[in-house]
Write an enzyme that holds these catalytic residues in place. Structure first.
Site, mmCIF file in Angstrom:
data_model
loop_
_atom_site.group_PDB
_atom_site.id
_atom_site.type_symbol
_atom_site.label_atom_id
_atom_site.label_comp_id
_atom_site.label_asym_id
_atom_site.label_seq_id
_atom_site.Cartn_x
_atom_site.Cartn_y
_atom_site.Cartn_z
ATOM 1 N N LYS A 1 0.809 -1.213 0.000
ATOM 2 C CA LYS A 1 0.000 0.000 0.000
ATOM 3 C C LYS A 1 0.843 1.265 0.000
ATOM 4 C CE LYS A 1 -4.113 -1.961 2.228
ATOM 5 N NZ LYS A 1 -3.724 -3.366 2.164
ATOM 6 N N GLU B 1 -2.760 6.453 8.071
ATOM 7 C CA GLU B 1 -3.425 7.473 7.282
ATOM 8 C C GLU B 1 -4.535 8.128 8.095
ATOM 9 O OE1 GLU B 1 -4.577 5.268 3.849
ATOM 10 O OE2 GLU B 1 -6.517 4.683 4.682
ATOM 11 N N HIS C 1 -14.302 -3.300 8.895
ATOM 12 C CA HIS C 1 -13.593 -3.034 7.635
ATOM 13 C C HIS C 1 -13.801 -4.117 6.585
ATOM 14 C CE1 HIS C 1 -11.645 0.281 9.678
ATOM 15 N NE2 HIS C 1 -11.197 -0.534 10.601
ATOM 16 N N ARG D 1 -6.972 -8.071 -8.974
ATOM 17 C CA ARG D 1 -7.679 -9.340 -9.176
ATOM 18 C C ARG D 1 -9.154 -9.039 -9.386
ATOM 19 N NH1 ARG D 1 -10.330 -9.290 -4.394
ATOM 20 N NH2 ARG D 1 -9.213 -8.608 -2.534
#
Length: 614
Positions: free
Chosen positions: A116, A200, A235, A297
């Site tokens: 990431k 973040e 999440h 994907r």
């Protein structure tokens, strides 16, 4: 077109790929573990190869065995599905090096987007807006805590190699940062073999918007519009839809263009998803939508995109892998209607959504909605894999039409004796905020108990059941000169219940020993109560049992300790997730059997707490 295809996956996605391959005349090869020897995907494929023991590390994650199976069966290509090895660049390269076709993006593209932090740096260079945060290599806890403070709480800690909601923690206060970081790193290491994290800014009114992109080997890249995946729990996506409610054409154009730019930046080939986070405090606006990550994907939620575009994305994958150009240009693609998908899991909302493991003796989702599944009646939901039973997808001319169809389908869903989240999904779909499309990723956590389905069937359903068990016919409602009322005592899901109802004359039917009652997406076994029947035991006796097979990773109390209601006693790792087991009331730890790093089976007594006044 590829002539033969090995599917390096299992369950629902394997069956989904087989369906399209069969329609295209492509021979399919399945792989399976010990636990999947009789699975649906094994029987639906043209050929199947055993690749190892039940744990994924001994079967579905063993690249050499999968490639050997492809070579031994003469398969020309390997499709990885999603999960497992689908985003493993080394595996993709190994497939190619063995002379096989990889149905997926180039290994270099997977690597570019796989971590990431590196992906965000690349997006910044490409001019794609990203969420403010810390992407550095310095992983010292003190440095990470300082960066979190600089960003400003709340923040989100995320495993750089993460996915599926694992290795992710929201932190609201500096005092909680160290514990959250340690837990996140443990989970990341266990799930991905990499404990590196990024930090973040946590968006307080977030919506999860993602764009389906597709590239071919001829330099073409298109988008197939956006999906909204904002309804999440821990999440993990629960309900997804397309298009995103409230997305105007200008914002859609900007976000989809950014997604295409992101795919072009890594020379992308095949199916991919660019995920964005939107600050929806003032609606969806292009200047408040930021890149989060790319999934290299096919996504679990790809059917909603198929339903609104009329395209088969697996067919697109196979055609692109065969060297063909994309089946459509951007101008050929348009949105038609609305689609909503719900993920149906074998899990018990009443027990913190713990997986429900065992044999599926009754299973029926009707024929109104699209159902993508890898199980059938008589199948076993094992502890080795994700407990998803099916994806249920409804399409309508409007969002409301799709919502009603999906809610009605799940309302009538029969899943037994395992517990499922169908009732929870019905409550979520019928919640005023979802109906009004006032969505954000915190909706489920915020509403909590309001989304929990009823513990028992309605009085009307129980009256019908009591009459059926007695071989009588119920009389609904009140009227003058009504028949005498009858009181029946039943066991409903093991709980004793008294039912007061009126009946007409007996129907002549034979009294029943048991029946199943389905209502609101839940199924209960109902039997006549007998004096010798013992009511089911609960947490009232203070016995803390292991809810599933797993490993004890932390013991937070000692025998003789005083504990408060809700205090964490033991942390269990099962199905790659951490589960905290807490005290049911204030009391004393009278018995402690849990040992750190010990393996336990379902039902093992870990801790016994006695109440202070006992």
């Amino acid at each position: 077109m590829i002539e033969s295809l090995l599917i390096a996956n299992r369950g629902e996605i394997a069956c989904r790929i087989i369906r399209t391959a069969r329609a295209l005349g492509v021979r399919t090869v399945a792989v399976y573990s010990d636990a999947d020897a009789t699975a649906l995907h094994v029987r639906e494929a043209d050929e199947a190869v055993h690749i190892g023991a039940s744990p994924v590390r001994d079967s579905y994650l063993v690249a050499d065995r999968i490639i050997a199976a492809a070579l031994d069966t003469g398969a020309a290509a390997i499709h990885p599905g999603y999960g497992f090895l689908s985003e493993n660049a080394d595996f993709a390269q190994q497939v190619i090096d063995n002379g096989l076709i990889w149905v997926g993006p180039k290994p270099a593209s997977i690597r570019a987007m796989g971590l990431k932090d590196a992906a965000k740096q690349r997006m910044i260079a490409a001019g794609v807006p990203v969420t403010p945060g810390y992407l550095g290599d310095d992983q010292d806890p003190t440095r990470l805590a300082a960066e979190a403070a600089q960003i400003g709480y709340p923040v989100l800690i995320k495993a750089v190699a993460g996915g599926g909601g694992k290795g992710m923690r929201r932190v609201d206060d500096a005092a909680d940062f160290a514990d959250a970081l340690a837990s996140c790193q443990r989970e990341a290491a266990a799930s991905f073999g990499d404990d590196k994290v990024l930090i973040e800014k946590y968006i307080l009114s977030p919506r999860h918007i993602e764009v389906q992109v597709f590239g071919d080997t001829h330099g073409n890249v298109v988008h197939l519009f956006e999906r909204d995946c904002s309804l999440q729990r821990r999440h993990q996506k629960v309900i997804e839809e397309a298009p995103a409610p409230g997305m105007d054409e200008a914002t859609r154009a900007a976000v989809c263009a950014a997604a295409v730019k992101a795919a072009q930046a890594v020379d992308y080939v095949g199916a991919g998803t660019i995920e964005f986070i939107a600050d929806a405090s003032d609606g969806l606006r292009a200047d408040r939508i930021w890149f989060m990550e790319m999934n290299t994907r096919l996504q679990v939620e790809h059917p909603v995109t198929e339903m609104i575009t009329g395209q088969d994305l697996v067919e697109w994958q196979l055609r692109v892998a065969s060297g063909e150009k994309l089946p459509c240009s951007q101008g050929d693609l348009a949105i038609s209607g609305h689609a909503i998908e719900a993920r149906l899991y074998a899990e018990d909302p009443a027990r913190g959504f713990l997986p429900s493991i065992g044999r599926l003796d009754a299973f029926d989702l009707g024929t109104t909605a699209r159902v993508d599944t890898g199980v059938e009646r008589g199948a076993t939901i094992s502890p080795f894999y994700d407990p998803m039973i099916a994806k249920v997808i409804a399409h309508g001319a409007t969002r409301e039409e799709a919502r009603e169809t999906l809610a009605d389908t799940l309302d009538a869903a029969i899943v037994w004796p395992l517990r499922s989240n169908a009732g929870f999904l019905v409550e979520a779909l019928d919640h005023p905020a979802f109906v009004a499309a006032t969505l954000d990723t915190g909706l489920i956590a915020r509403e909590g108990d309001a989304l929990m389905p009823p513990a028992l069937p309605s009085e009307e359903a129980l009256a019908d059941a009591a009459a059926a068990l007695a071989g009588a016919r119920p009389i609904p409602g009140f009227r003058l000169n009504a028949a005498p009322r009858t009181v029946a005592k039943l066991l409903v899901g093991g709980e004793p219940v008294e039912v007061d109802f009126a009946t007409a004359d007996a129907t002549g039917a034979t009294p029943l020993d048991r029946l199943l009652v389905t209502e609101g997406g839940q199924t209960w076994e109902v039997t006549p109560f007998r004096a010798t029947a013992a009511a089911a035991g609960g947490a009232g006796d203070g016995a803390i049992l292991s809810p599933m097979p797993g490993r004890v990773i932390a013991v937070d109390v000692a025998a003789g300790d005083r504990v408060a209601r809700g205090q964490r006693l033991v942390t269990l790792e099962a199905m790659k997730m951490e589960h905290s087991l807490t005290a049911p009331f204030d009391g004393l730890v009278a018995e402690l059997n849990a040992v750190a790093d010990g393996q336990v089976t379902e039902g093992t007594l870990l801790v016994r707490v006695i109440q202070d006044d006992v």
